[in-house]
Design a protein around this motif. Structure first.
Motif, PDB file in Angstrom:
ATOM      1  N   UNK A 212       0.843  -1.202   0.000  1.00 28.50           N
ATOM      2  CA  UNK A 212       0.000   0.000   0.000  1.00 28.50           C
ATOM      3  C   UNK A 212       0.876   1.248   0.000  1.00 28.50           C
ATOM      4  N   UNK A 213       0.370   2.298  -0.623  1.00 27.09           N
ATOM      5  CA  UNK A 213       1.113   3.563  -0.640  1.00 27.09           C
ATOM      6  C   UNK A 213       1.085   4.248   0.722  1.00 27.09           C
ATOM      7  N   UNK A 214       0.048   3.931   1.568  1.00 29.69           N
ATOM      8  CA  UNK A 214      -0.081   4.515   2.894  1.00 29.69           C
ATOM      9  C   UNK A 214      -0.349   3.403   3.905  1.00 29.69           C
ATOM     10  N   UNK A 215       0.181   3.545   5.133  1.00 27.65           N
ATOM     11  CA  UNK A 215      -0.131   2.529   6.153  1.00 27.65           C
ATOM     12  C   UNK A 215      -1.483   2.755   6.818  1.00 27.65           C
ATOM     13  N   UNK A 216      -1.952   4.019   6.856  1.00 24.94           N
ATOM     14  CA  UNK A 216      -3.235   4.329   7.469  1.00 24.94           C
ATOM     15  C   UNK A 216      -3.778   5.619   6.870  1.00 24.94           C
ATOM     16  N   UNK A 217      -5.102   5.818   6.996  1.00 26.10           N
ATOM     17  CA  UNK A 217      -5.747   7.055   6.557  1.00 26.10           C
ATOM     18  C   UNK A 217      -7.026   7.239   7.378  1.00 26.10           C
ATOM     19  N   UNK A 218      -7.680   8.372   7.203  1.00 27.18           N
ATOM     20  CA  UNK A 218      -8.883   8.696   7.986  1.00 27.18           C
ATOM     21  C   UNK A 218      -9.949   9.299   7.072  1.00 27.18           C
ATOM     22  N   UNK A 219     -11.224   8.970   7.384  1.00 26.72           N
ATOM     23  CA  UNK A 219     -12.374   9.558   6.694  1.00 26.72           C
ATOM     24  C   UNK A 219     -13.404   9.936   7.751  1.00 26.72           C
ATOM     25  N   UNK A 220     -14.328  10.809   7.373  1.00 29.84           N
ATOM     26  CA  UNK A 220     -15.395  11.238   8.282  1.00 29.84           C
ATOM     27  C   UNK A 220     -16.739  10.740   7.768  1.00 29.84           C
TER      28      UNK A 220
ATOM     29  N   UNK B 172      -4.789 -11.515  -7.085  1.00 25.32           N
ATOM     30  CA  UNK B 172      -4.804 -12.874  -7.625  1.00 25.32           C
ATOM     31  C   UNK B 172      -4.351 -12.829  -9.069  1.00 25.32           C
ATOM     32  N   UNK B 173      -3.519 -13.789  -9.456  1.00 24.31           N
ATOM     33  CA  UNK B 173      -3.049 -13.888 -10.845  1.00 24.31           C
ATOM     34  C   UNK B 173      -2.906 -15.355 -11.207  1.00 24.31           C
ATOM     35  N   UNK B 174      -3.132 -15.667 -12.471  1.00 25.10           N
ATOM     36  CA  UNK B 174      -2.999 -17.030 -12.988  1.00 25.10           C
ATOM     37  C   UNK B 174      -1.707 -17.142 -13.778  1.00 25.10           C
ATOM     38  N   UNK B 175      -0.875 -18.103 -13.384  1.00 20.99           N
ATOM     39  CA  UNK B 175       0.409 -18.312 -14.058  1.00 20.99           C
ATOM     40  C   UNK B 175       0.543 -19.792 -14.368  1.00 20.99           C
ATOM     41  N   UNK B 176       0.642 -20.108 -15.661  1.00 18.08           N
ATOM     42  CA  UNK B 176       0.833 -21.498 -16.099  1.00 18.08           C
ATOM     43  C   UNK B 176      -0.226 -22.433 -15.516  1.00 18.08           C
ATOM     44  N   UNK B 177      -1.477 -21.952 -15.539  1.00 17.85           N
ATOM     45  CA  UNK B 177      -2.567 -22.794 -15.070  1.00 17.85           C
ATOM     46  C   UNK B 177      -2.712 -22.852 -13.568  1.00 17.85           C
ATOM     47  N   UNK B 178      -1.921 -22.093 -12.839  1.00 16.77           N
ATOM     48  CA  UNK B 178      -2.014 -22.106 -11.384  1.00 16.77           C
ATOM     49  C   UNK B 178      -2.384 -20.713 -10.901  1.00 16.77           C
ATOM     50  N   UNK B 179      -3.226 -20.662  -9.857  1.00 13.22           N
ATOM     51  CA  UNK B 179      -3.661 -19.384  -9.302  1.00 13.22           C
ATOM     52  C   UNK B 179      -2.778 -19.011  -8.109  1.00 13.22           C
ATOM     53  N   UNK B 180      -2.201 -17.799  -8.155  1.00  9.88           N
ATOM     54  CA  UNK B 180      -1.385 -17.282  -7.062  1.00  9.88           C
ATOM     55  C   UNK B 180      -2.147 -16.140  -6.388  1.00  9.88           C
ATOM     56  N   UNK B 181      -2.107 -16.093  -5.070  1.00  7.36           N
ATOM     57  CA  UNK B 181      -2.812 -15.058  -4.330  1.00  7.36           C
ATOM     58  C   UNK B 181      -1.869 -14.429  -3.303  1.00  7.36           C
ATOM     59  N   UNK B 182      -1.892 -13.093  -3.232  1.00  7.56           N
ATOM     60  CA  UNK B 182      -1.026 -12.376  -2.291  1.00  7.56           C
ATOM     61  C   UNK B 182      -1.864 -11.343  -1.541  1.00  7.56           C
ATOM     62  N   UNK B 183      -1.647 -11.287  -0.216  1.00  5.84           N
ATOM     63  CA  UNK B 183      -2.378 -10.345   0.624  1.00  5.84           C
ATOM     64  C   UNK B 183      -1.436  -9.200   0.990  1.00  5.84           C
ATOM     65  N   UNK B 184      -1.826  -7.975   0.638  1.00  2.93           N
ATOM     66  CA  UNK B 184      -1.038  -6.806   1.004  1.00  2.93           C
ATOM     67  C   UNK B 184      -1.147  -6.565   2.516  1.00  2.93           C
TER      68      UNK B 184
END
Length: 779
Positions: free
Chosen positions: A655-663, A740-752
């Motif tokens: 993420x470009x920011x670690x935290x933010x605020x809204x009202x 999520x991305x598909x590479x060579x028939x396999x699904x890869x998932x990454x959590x930011x």
């Protein structure tokens, strides 16, 4: 099955032994009750046997027998060491040997002087210990404010030397040494002559007795405040010049010192086969040997500077490569040397001074022919300077050297080594005392140190392994950053006992195969020799069930190992995996794993290996390691090695920011406070360029966030958050972007990493007035 304790040595006392005598020394360590032999490494001339226990004037006798005087404990061992009359002076490594292993080494030193150990009480002149000069006194300042006193006889006109070795030997003692007459009057005191070590040069005015006192300058003391005083009418070298010579050539060396019997110069012939590098040399007179000084044997042509050479106009001419011997000797002395190079030549200019004990703190300048500084250096290796320069233009240049503090004198000698960088390599291996059970495995780790751009493969193999022991040759690839391992296996008929082993390494440099001998290491320091001990069958062995393993960064894989027990062994075994990351970094630098305890009823263990997100990729060897207690001793066993491959994860997100605020505002109330923006950046790895589908997890009611993806070839996607009055005001929520991305028939998932969002409650329309009223009330 029996326990297999390993002998361990931590110290030897005394550390010095007189040549041509037999002395009893005490070894301290662990598991020393079963020591059967000793190994000396280095120059020959020493032998050792177990010494009988000390004889006491009084003893105890039992009424029924079976009770006899015993040694203190298995942590101490008395050893009788015999030194041949012709044994070379200097240090040796001493190891203890049992049927179950070889200890690490301790250092013993051979001297020509009679050795005396200080005896307490000797803390004032009334209790001064009587010694006869010449002598070497070995002692310890054990307590704060303690002084040790020694009494000796001397004759008029004798020139006596009292040289303390403490600081130079690694002792924390900051010595203060004094001579006193029989009335206790101080005649001379010395401090800080050789580093923190004292040196007294005293000419006796009258026949009679004198006292020698030593203490710590700061009045400190402890069991490690050791000292050694070389005392007597002995030759003493202050220095030599030059500090070295070329192999296969003769060199005239000037000597400075005391009690040298008018010996001021000596011609030395450096044999063509003389070992390269530093070695100790001593002056010898009718009264004995001097203290050692260091002398360097080199392979390059050498010359000695000639004064004056303090300016560009009178700089000494030098043909490279070369070793220049010089001294900074004269007020504001600067030595300058001019030389010519061709375009694109590279040379290293390295001062060698402090490593020989010279007080010179060198500053090195490289200039063009007009004196314009191209590069300068101070303190590259200790106080010694070093410059490496690739010359973009052919022509004449100048290298000059001075002392940083503009000091000077005959002691300020140096060797300026000028050479092109030479691709090369060295090899080290550890441990120096591997132990190998019949029917089992162990490992020796190998480390290749590459120098000056050497990027070739290195082959390493163990030599002198006994029959029945196999150790396959190891090929270290050019791009390897991992410390590889040689796996050893002992058959059921491998001969028991210890065996001297060596490691031979070879590589190709400039089209020629070169050979290098591996250097064994013990606890990170170089030692002279290594020994393999073969032991009988262990209580258990390990055998991989999984023959190879593969995973990706931030992913896990399971590996399985079988446990085989012998002779009824039912103890718990803790199983883990071992290997290396870059250099000597452990496997856990890149892989997360938890040891597994194997109980008596279990025959297998499964380990979960998770590669870290930033794990180094590629293939490395790992081994299963089992550790258990048998008869009170720790038993360690290894399996054979299996390959573990870590593939790169195709992408990561941040993420470009670690935290933010809204009202939280109602829809009819327009305000920028209800909105916030951030972006998600993708780090694509290797060849991956495809789309990354994104979704956001953890979005609460009342929060609206747009949908987006990171398209093929792109590296970033933007998000806009809008909060309504239905959002949970006063709360902090975590949003997680999942890619999520598909590479060579396999699904890869990454959590930011989670994005923290603070949802503020809206301020009332008259909030400002209320705040003003509160402020006024407070006043």
């Amino acid at each position: 099955m029996s326990a297999q304790p390993v002998p361990k040595l931590t110290s030897v006392s005394p550390e010095w032994i007189e040549r041509g005598t037999t002395s009893v020394v005490t070894l301290e360590g662990e598991n020393l009750s079963e020591v059967t032999g000793f190994i000396f490494s280095g120059e020959g001339g020493l032998t050792a046997t177990n010494a009988p226990p000390p004889a006491y004037s009084a003893n105890l006798e039992s009424s029924r027998g079976g009770i006899v005087p015993g040694e203190d404990d298995e942590r101490k061992l008395r050893v009788s060491v015999t030194v041949a009359p012709e044994a070379p002076l200097g240090a040796r490594e001493l190891r203890a040997v049992t049927a179950t292993g070889v200890s690490e080494p301790v250092i013993v030193n051979v001297d020509f002087l009679s050795q005396i150990t200080e005896r307490e009480p000797n803390n004032d002149t009334n209790h001064a210990q009587l010694v006869e000069l010449p002598v070497a006194i070995n002692g310890v300042i054990r307590e704060s404010a303690e002084s040790d006193f020694f009494r000796f006889k001397a004759q008029k006109a004798q020139r006596l030397i009292f040289d303390v070795y403490a600081f130079r030997s690694g002792s924390p003692l900051d010595s203060s040494l004094a001579l006193l007459d029989t009335d206790g009057k101080e005649l001379v005191r010395s401090e800080d002559v050789n580093g923190l070590d004292s040196l007294i040069d005293f000419t006796v005015a009258h026949d009679g007795e004198y006292f020698l006192q030593i203490r710590d300058f700061r009045y400190q003391g402890a069991k490690d405040f050791k000292y050694r005083i070389v005392a007597g009418e002995l030759p003493c070298l202050d220095g030599i010049f030059p500090l070295g010579g070329q192999r296969g050539k003769s060199v005239e060396v000037s000597l400075r010192g005391r009690n040298l019997d008018a010996l001021s110069k000596m011609k030395l012939k450096v044999e063509p086969t003389a070992p390269m590098g530093q070695q100790e040399i001593r002056a010898r007179t009718a009264k004995g040997y001097s203290n050692p000084v260091l002398f360097d044997v080199g392979g390059l042509a050498e010359f000695t500077e000639t004064e004056p050479n303090n300016s560009l106009t009178n700089a000494n001419a030098a043909n490279l490569p070369v070793v220049i011997n010089g001294r900074i000797n004269g007020e504001k002395d600067v030595d300058q040397f001019k030389f010519k190079v061709e375009k694109d030549q590279t040379f290293i200019f390295e001062v060698e001074a402090s490593r020989f004990g010279s007080p010179l703190d060198a500053v090195l300048y490289l200039t063009d022919a007009k004196g314009k500084v191209i590069q300068q250096n101070d303190d590259a290796v200790g106080a010694d300077a070093r410059i490496e320069q690739r010359f973009g233009e052919a022509g004449e240049y100048v290298i000059k050297i001075r002392d940083l503090l503009e000091r000077n004198g005959e002691d300020f000698a140096y060797r300026l080594v000028v050479r092109p960088p030479k691709p090369d390599f060295t090899v080290s291996f550890y441990p120096d005392t591997p132990r190998l059970y019949r029917g089992s495995y162990t490992v020796v780790s190998v480390e290749v140190q590459r120098q000056a751009g050497f990027d070739g493969a290195v082959e390493a193999r163990l030599q002198n392994v006994p029959a029945g022991v196999t150790a396959e040759a190891l090929l270290v690839p050019p791009d390897s950053t991992v410390s590889p391992m040689i796996v050893l296996y002992a058959s059921e008929v491998a001969p028991l006992g210890h065996h001297l082993i060596k490691l031979a390494a070879s590589g190709v440099i400039g089209g020629q195969r070169v050979n290098r001998e591996g250097r064994p290491e013990a606890n990170g320091r170089a030692v002279r020799e290594a020994f393999l001990t073969v032991l009988d069958k262990p209580p258990f062995t390990l055998e991989p069930v999984t023959l190879s393993a593969r995973t990706e960064q931030d992913q896990s894989t399971a590996v399985e190992v079988a446990v085989r027990r012998f002779e009824g062994f039912l103890g718990e075994i803790q199983v883990t995996a071992e290997g290396f990351s870059s250099g000597k970094e452990p496997l856990t630098r890149n892989v997360e794993l938890k040891p597994v305890t194997v109980r008596a009823t279990d025959g297998r263990a499964t380990l979960n290996l998770k590669a870290k997100l930033d794990s180094e990729t590629g293939t490395r060897l790992i081994l299963f390691k089992g550790e258990a207690k048998a008869e009170g001793q720790t038993v360690v066993q290894y399996s054979r090695a299996i390959p573990l491959t870590v593939d790169p994860f195709p992408f990561t997100l941040a993420n470009s920011l670690p935290r933010l605020a809204v009202t939280a505002l109602p829809p009819d109330r327009k305000s920028a406070a209800s909105e916030a923006e951030f972006s998600v950046k993708a780090n694509r790895r290797g060849w991956f360029t495809d789309d990354i589908r994104l979704k956001v997890e953890g979005v609460p009611e009342g929060i609206v966030i747009n949908s987006t993806n990171i398209t093929r070839g792109a590296s970033e996607a933007a998000y806009r958050i809008v909060a309504s009055d239905k959002a949970p005001a006063g709360k902090e929520v975590s949003l997680t972007v999942i890619g999520t991305a598909d590479v060579n028939g396999r699904s890869y998932q990454f959590r930011a990493p989670p994005l923290k969002v603070t949802i503020n409650a809206p301020a009332s329309e008259n909030g400002s007035d209320q705040a003003a009223e509160k402020t006024a009330s407070a006043k």
